[in-house]
Write a protein that holds these residues in place. Structure first.
Motif, PDB file in Angstrom:
ATOM      1  N   ARG A 105       0.848  -1.189   0.000  1.00 59.04           N
ATOM      2  CA  ARG A 105       0.000   0.000   0.000  1.00 59.04           C
ATOM      3  C   ARG A 105       0.886   1.243   0.000  1.00 59.04           C
ATOM      4  NH1 ARG A 105      -4.800  -2.124   2.232  1.00 59.04           N
ATOM      5  NH2 ARG A 105      -5.194  -3.934   0.918  1.00 59.04           N
ATOM      6  N   GLY A 106       0.258   2.409  -0.246  1.00 62.51           N
ATOM      7  CA  GLY A 106       1.022   3.663  -0.222  1.00 62.51           C
ATOM      8  C   GLY A 106       2.164   3.632  -1.189  1.00 62.51           C
ATOM      9  N   PHE A 107       1.848   3.377  -2.474  1.00 64.57           N
ATOM     10  CA  PHE A 107       2.923   3.083  -3.419  1.00 64.57           C
ATOM     11  C   PHE A 107       3.642   4.316  -3.961  1.00 64.57           C
ATOM     12  CE2 PHE A 107       4.641   1.426  -7.457  1.00 64.57           C
ATOM     13  CZ  PHE A 107       5.328   0.353  -6.936  1.00 64.57           C
TER      14      PHE A 107
ATOM     15  N   GLU B 166      11.822 -19.300   5.930  1.00 62.58           N
ATOM     16  CA  GLU B 166      11.589 -17.872   6.098  1.00 62.58           C
ATOM     17  C   GLU B 166      11.436 -17.199   4.734  1.00 62.58           C
ATOM     18  OE1 GLU B 166      14.802 -16.228   8.314  1.00 62.58           O
ATOM     19  OE2 GLU B 166      14.279 -17.242  10.176  1.00 62.58           O
ATOM     20  N   LEU B 167      10.620 -16.162   4.724  1.00 61.92           N
ATOM     21  CA  LEU B 167      10.438 -15.327   3.545  1.00 61.92           C
ATOM     22  C   LEU B 167      10.860 -13.908   3.901  1.00 61.92           C
ATOM     23  CD1 LEU B 167       9.357 -14.628   0.696  1.00 61.92           C
ATOM     24  CD2 LEU B 167       7.107 -14.306   1.744  1.00 61.92           C
ATOM     25  N   VAL B 168      11.848 -13.381   3.171  1.00 58.41           N
ATOM     26  CA  VAL B 168      12.315 -12.011   3.392  1.00 58.41           C
ATOM     27  C   VAL B 168      11.706 -11.129   2.301  1.00 58.41           C
ATOM     28  CG1 VAL B 168      14.297 -10.473   3.567  1.00 58.41           C
ATOM     29  CG2 VAL B 168      14.467 -12.841   4.379  1.00 58.41           C
ATOM     30  N   ILE B 169      10.866 -10.204   2.717  1.00 61.30           N
ATOM     31  CA  ILE B 169      10.283  -9.226   1.788  1.00 61.30           C
ATOM     32  C   ILE B 169      10.958  -7.891   2.038  1.00 61.30           C
ATOM     33  CG2 ILE B 169       8.203  -8.008   1.078  1.00 61.30           C
ATOM     34  CD1 ILE B 169       6.584 -10.394   1.879  1.00 61.30           C
ATOM     35  N   SER B 170      11.532  -7.319   0.997  1.00 63.27           N
ATOM     36  CA  SER B 170      12.193  -6.017   1.151  1.00 63.27           C
ATOM     37  C   SER B 170      11.623  -5.045   0.129  1.00 63.27           C
ATOM     38  CB  SER B 170      13.708  -6.151   0.954  1.00 63.27           C
ATOM     39  OG  SER B 170      14.007  -6.599  -0.349  1.00 63.27           O
ATOM     40  N   ARG B 171      11.586  -3.810   0.542  1.00 62.10           N
ATOM     41  CA  ARG B 171      11.126  -2.746  -0.355  1.00 62.10           C
ATOM     42  C   ARG B 171      12.057  -1.553  -0.197  1.00 62.10           C
ATOM     43  NH1 ARG B 171       5.086  -0.255  -0.794  1.00 62.10           N
ATOM     44  NH2 ARG B 171       5.441   0.878  -2.729  1.00 62.10           N
TER      45      ARG B 171
ATOM     46  N   GLN C 179       1.891  -8.677  -7.386  1.00 59.46           N
ATOM     47  CA  GLN C 179       2.225  -9.921  -6.690  1.00 59.46           C
ATOM     48  C   GLN C 179       2.264  -9.693  -5.179  1.00 59.46           C
ATOM     49  OE1 GLN C 179       5.893 -10.447  -8.834  1.00 59.46           O
ATOM     50  NE2 GLN C 179       5.071 -12.151 -10.053  1.00 59.46           N
ATOM     51  N   LEU C 180       2.803  -8.544  -4.776  1.00 56.89           N
ATOM     52  CA  LEU C 180       2.898  -8.229  -3.351  1.00 56.89           C
ATOM     53  C   LEU C 180       1.515  -8.134  -2.716  1.00 56.89           C
ATOM     54  CD1 LEU C 180       4.819  -7.488  -1.025  1.00 56.89           C
ATOM     55  CD2 LEU C 180       4.706  -5.114  -1.782  1.00 56.89           C
ATOM     56  N   LEU C 181       0.583  -7.470  -3.408  1.00 55.45           N
ATOM     57  CA  LEU C 181      -0.769  -7.323  -2.874  1.00 55.45           C
ATOM     58  C   LEU C 181      -1.513  -8.663  -2.851  1.00 55.45           C
ATOM     59  CD1 LEU C 181      -1.844  -3.942  -4.514  1.00 55.45           C
ATOM     60  CD2 LEU C 181      -1.340  -4.362  -2.110  1.00 55.45           C
ATOM     61  N   ALA C 182      -1.179  -9.543  -3.801  1.00 55.97           N
ATOM     62  CA  ALA C 182      -1.807 -10.868  -3.812  1.00 55.97           C
ATOM     63  C   ALA C 182      -1.313 -11.725  -2.650  1.00 55.97           C
ATOM     64  CB  ALA C 182      -1.527 -11.566  -5.146  1.00 55.97           C
ATOM     65  N   LEU C 183      -0.044 -11.574  -2.292  1.00 52.29           N
ATOM     66  CA  LEU C 183       0.542 -12.354  -1.198  1.00 52.29           C
ATOM     67  C   LEU C 183       0.143 -11.792   0.167  1.00 52.29           C
ATOM     68  CD1 LEU C 183       2.494 -14.569  -0.226  1.00 52.29           C
ATOM     69  CD2 LEU C 183       4.372 -12.946  -0.551  1.00 52.29           C
ATOM     70  N   ARG C 184      -0.125 -10.521   0.248  1.00 53.04           N
ATOM     71  CA  ARG C 184      -0.371  -9.818   1.522  1.00 53.04           C
ATOM     72  C   ARG C 184      -1.404 -10.502   2.427  1.00 53.04           C
ATOM     73  NH1 ARG C 184      -0.772  -3.639   2.847  1.00 53.04           N
ATOM     74  NH2 ARG C 184      -2.193  -3.600   4.603  1.00 53.04           N
ATOM     75  N   PRO C 185      -2.577 -10.925   1.902  1.00 50.63           N
ATOM     76  CA  PRO C 185      -3.573 -11.519   2.810  1.00 50.63           C
ATOM     77  C   PRO C 185      -3.110 -12.798   3.493  1.00 50.63           C
ATOM     78  CG  PRO C 185      -4.565 -10.912   0.702  1.00 50.63           C
ATOM     79  CD  PRO C 185      -3.087 -10.798   0.536  1.00 50.63           C
ATOM     80  N   LEU C 186      -2.113 -13.473   2.910  1.00 46.79           N
ATOM     81  CA  LEU C 186      -1.596 -14.693   3.529  1.00 46.79           C
ATOM     82  C   LEU C 186      -0.614 -14.392   4.658  1.00 46.79           C
ATOM     83  CD1 LEU C 186      -0.986 -16.872   0.343  1.00 46.79           C
ATOM     84  CD2 LEU C 186      -3.001 -16.796   1.817  1.00 46.79           C
ATOM     85  N   LEU C 187      -0.190 -13.126   4.771  1.00 45.39           N
ATOM     86  CA  LEU C 187       0.821 -12.762   5.764  1.00 45.39           C
ATOM     87  C   LEU C 187       0.266 -11.916   6.897  1.00 45.39           C
ATOM     88  CD1 LEU C 187       3.687 -11.804   3.273  1.00 45.39           C
ATOM     89  CD2 LEU C 187       3.457 -13.948   4.532  1.00 45.39           C
ATOM     90  N   VAL C 188      -0.442 -10.847   6.548  1.00 47.35           N
ATOM     91  CA  VAL C 188      -0.849  -9.866   7.558  1.00 47.35           C
ATOM     92  C   VAL C 188      -2.266  -9.384   7.287  1.00 47.35           C
ATOM     93  CG1 VAL C 188      -0.450  -7.505   8.358  1.00 47.35           C
ATOM     94  CG2 VAL C 188       1.480  -9.061   8.124  1.00 47.35           C
ATOM     95  N   ASP C 189      -3.020  -9.215   8.345  1.00 46.34           N
ATOM     96  CA  ASP C 189      -4.319  -8.545   8.289  1.00 46.34           C
ATOM     97  C   ASP C 189      -4.220  -7.308   9.161  1.00 46.34           C
ATOM     98  OD1 ASP C 189      -6.898  -7.814   7.967  1.00 46.34           O
ATOM     99  OD2 ASP C 189      -7.780  -9.500   9.033  1.00 46.34           O
ATOM    100  N   LEU C 190      -4.296  -6.135   8.534  1.00 47.02           N
ATOM    101  CA  LEU C 190      -4.103  -4.871   9.245  1.00 47.02           C
ATOM    102  C   LEU C 190      -5.461  -4.231   9.479  1.00 47.02           C
ATOM    103  CD1 LEU C 190      -1.309  -2.335   8.376  1.00 47.02           C
ATOM    104  CD2 LEU C 190      -3.538  -1.577   9.101  1.00 47.02           C
TER     105      LEU C 190
END
Length: 564
Positions: free
Chosen positions: A48-50, A93-98, A122-133
């Motif tokens: 988000r906040g791209f 482990e999965l390392v996501i960097s931005r 791809q990042l937004l598609a993966l997001r629901p599997l990692l975090v719910d904000l």
């Protein structure tokens, strides 16, 4: 689960690395200290906040910034990575960097999964599997019928997902037949007018005898040549005079060649090594002779038809009128002519009769409505379960007289079914059910959002939940109830909460304190993991406020009794 978070040049933070654990964690601190940076960082890290908001997130004066999060890999995330061709080398482990960098006053961004380049989609598609904000400002999403329907579908998990796949298949099948019927009906209704228009077009084109799609370009070149014919003819005469025609005082180029050939013949007899030069001279002479013959042929064509310019210009005028009339270039006109001829030769522009298409559309529509009806029944079943579960979660949160119902109505069929829903809510005894958006207060919405998240968390793919001041607008025993709800949620989810409530902070497994300092004229936020009873007591006392000694006693009692 989120294992660690590393921030560089983000907002008020120059550099920070947080080691995070399972269970219930809270972030506390004074207003403006930078607690929301944690939430904003996670939000930006996961897509988000791209653009514009990213530039605001970067520390003032910095030219580059980065956020890195390390997550555990579960089977769902591994499956997603495999399906999207990301290699994780059997790591856990999965390392996501931005990373962000300013280049030529433009903000550039790069996303990586375990060092492999990824994109935002791809990042937004993966997001629901990692975090719910979950933010309090998210409440407006609850008012959307579409969002409410998606919540019910999420609660139905695999069963609804499988049925939705069938619904989409039936919808696509019906929609294709519906469009085919519309097209055929339109073609049938307009067939006579279309035939007249097609025939008129073909008459125009056939009378023009069009064959070469490049004819207008060829004629344009011919026109230019003819328009400048006098100038070209005079130049040709001058060339012939110099190269071929001779006079007493000025021998031609050919005369010079002949003289040179004769002289070279004579001296080659005296020196045989000059013979090859004589051959070369012969070739040059023959080349000049051939060149002159070509020019003479061109001159004869130039002189053969003095009226040709009028013919060329008339033909060009006709072609230009056709191009303007049909708004096509010459190749387009010829292609359309060929297409019309093929269409007419088929004898029928409709691929099948209207009657056949009508019967097919009716059959597919019945199949669509039947599967939609099955989906509606399943959604109602899931909605009833959601109603019961939500009430069970909401009653301990100070809403003893809560009523909640999902109202169903029919909508225009789509690939998602034919249902429209509305969440109806009543918080007080004697108050009739009404739309959630019309009657719920801020505090009630916060509790509703917490309860909804808790219920959905049981079926959600994400293993980490982040709440931003979900306890805002409540106090007393309701705060205790919220704290216990968050604590209970953390038994099977990793839970983070930004809070101002001492009752909530006291029940956390891990407590982070956020403070703000000024160093060398720059404001910095610091995040400290509080260790031990005394550090936590001091921080909770600050949250409690009032007389410091009394607040400290209150904080100690909370920690001793775990907000019981």
């Amino acid at each position: 689960m989120l294992l660690s978070l590393r921030l560089y040049n983000i907002a008020l933070i120059d550099s920070l690395e947080l080691s995070l654990k399972k269970g219930f964690s809270v972030f506390t601190g004074e207003t403006g200290a930078g607690k929301s940076i944690f939430l904003s960082a996670i939000d930006s890290l996961l897509g988000r906040g791209f653009s514009s908001s990213s530039s605001r997130l970067i520390r003032v004066g910095a030219q580059e910034a980065s956020i890195e999060g390390v997550f555990t890999l579960d089977s769902e995330v591994k499956n997603w990575l495999n399906e999207n061709s990301f290699d994780f080398d059997d790591h856990d482990e999965l390392v996501i960097s931005r990373e962000w960098k300013f280049k030529d006053d433009r903000l550039m961004s790069r996303i990586r999964f375990n060092g492999q380049i990824a994109n935002r989609k791809q990042l937004l598609a993966l997001r629901p599997l990692l975090v719910d904000l979950v933010e309090q400002g998210q409440s407006h999403h609850l008012y959307s019928s579409g969002h409410q329907l998606s919540l019910i579908d999420n609660f139905g998990t695999d069963e609804i997902d499988k049925l939705l796949t069938k619904v989409k298949q039936k919808w696509d099948k019906w929609y294709s037949s519906h469009i085919a019927l519309q097209i055929a009906q339109k073609e049938f209704d307009n067939s006579e007018d279309e035939f007249i228009a097609i025939q008129s077009f073909l008459d125009d084109i056939n009378s023009a005898n069009l064959d070469d799609p490049q004819e207008d370009l060829i004629l344009t070149k011919e026109q230019d040549r003819l328009v400048h014919g006098v100038r070209i003819y005079e130049s040709l005469l001058s060339l012939f005079n110099r190269l071929k025609e001779n006079s007493d005082n000025f021998p031609s180029a050919l005369d010079h060649f002949y003289y040179c050939i004769n002289e070279l013949k004579i001296i080659s007899k005296l020196d045989s090594s000059l013979t090859s030069h004589l051959d070369n001279l012969f070739e040059l002479s023959n080349g000049l002779d051939q060149f002159l013959k070509t020019l003479e042929s061109y001159q004869m064509v130039l002189e053969s038809d003095p009226n040709k310019l009028d013919d060329v210009q008339n033909r060009l005028s006709l072609l230009n009128r056709l191009k303007k009339r049909y708004d096509l270039d010459l190749p387009g006109i010829i292609n359309r002519r060929d297409s019309y001829l093929k269409e007419l030769s088929s004898g029928n522009t409709l691929k099948c009769s209207l009657k056949d298409l009508e019967q097919q559309e009716i059959a597919f529509r019945l199949e669509r409505d039947e599967i939609n009806s099955s989906l509606t029944k399943l959604r109602m079943k899931c909605a009833k379960k959601l109603e019961d579960n939500l009430i069970l979660y909401l009653q301990p949160l100070g809403l003893e007289n809560i009523q909640f119902k999902v109202s169903f109505a029919s909508s225009i069929p789509s690939s998602l079914g034919a249902d429209s829903v509305e969440f109806l809510f009543s918080a007080n005894e004697g108050q009739p059910l009404a739309s959630l958006s019309d009657i719920a207060s801020g505090g009630e919405l916060s509790r509703f959002l917490l309860a909804l998240t808790s219920v959905l968390a049981e079926v959600s793919g994400s293993k980490t939940l982040i709440f931003d001041e979900i306890d805002s607008g409540v106090s007393g025993r309701v705060s205790t109830a919220i704290a216990k709800a968050l604590k209970n949620l953390s038994r099977y989810k990793q839970v983070f909460c930004i809070t101002h409530q001492p009752l909530v902070a006291a029940l956390a497994d891990h407590h982070f304190s956020v403070s703000k300092t000024v160093e060398n004229g720059m404001t910095n936020s610091k995040v400290l993991l509080l260790q031990g009873f005394q550090e936590r007591k001091s921080e909770i006392a600050k949250l409690a406020g009032g007389d410091f000694e009394q607040a400290s006693i209150f904080a100690a009692s909370l920690l001793d009794n775990k907000a019981a």
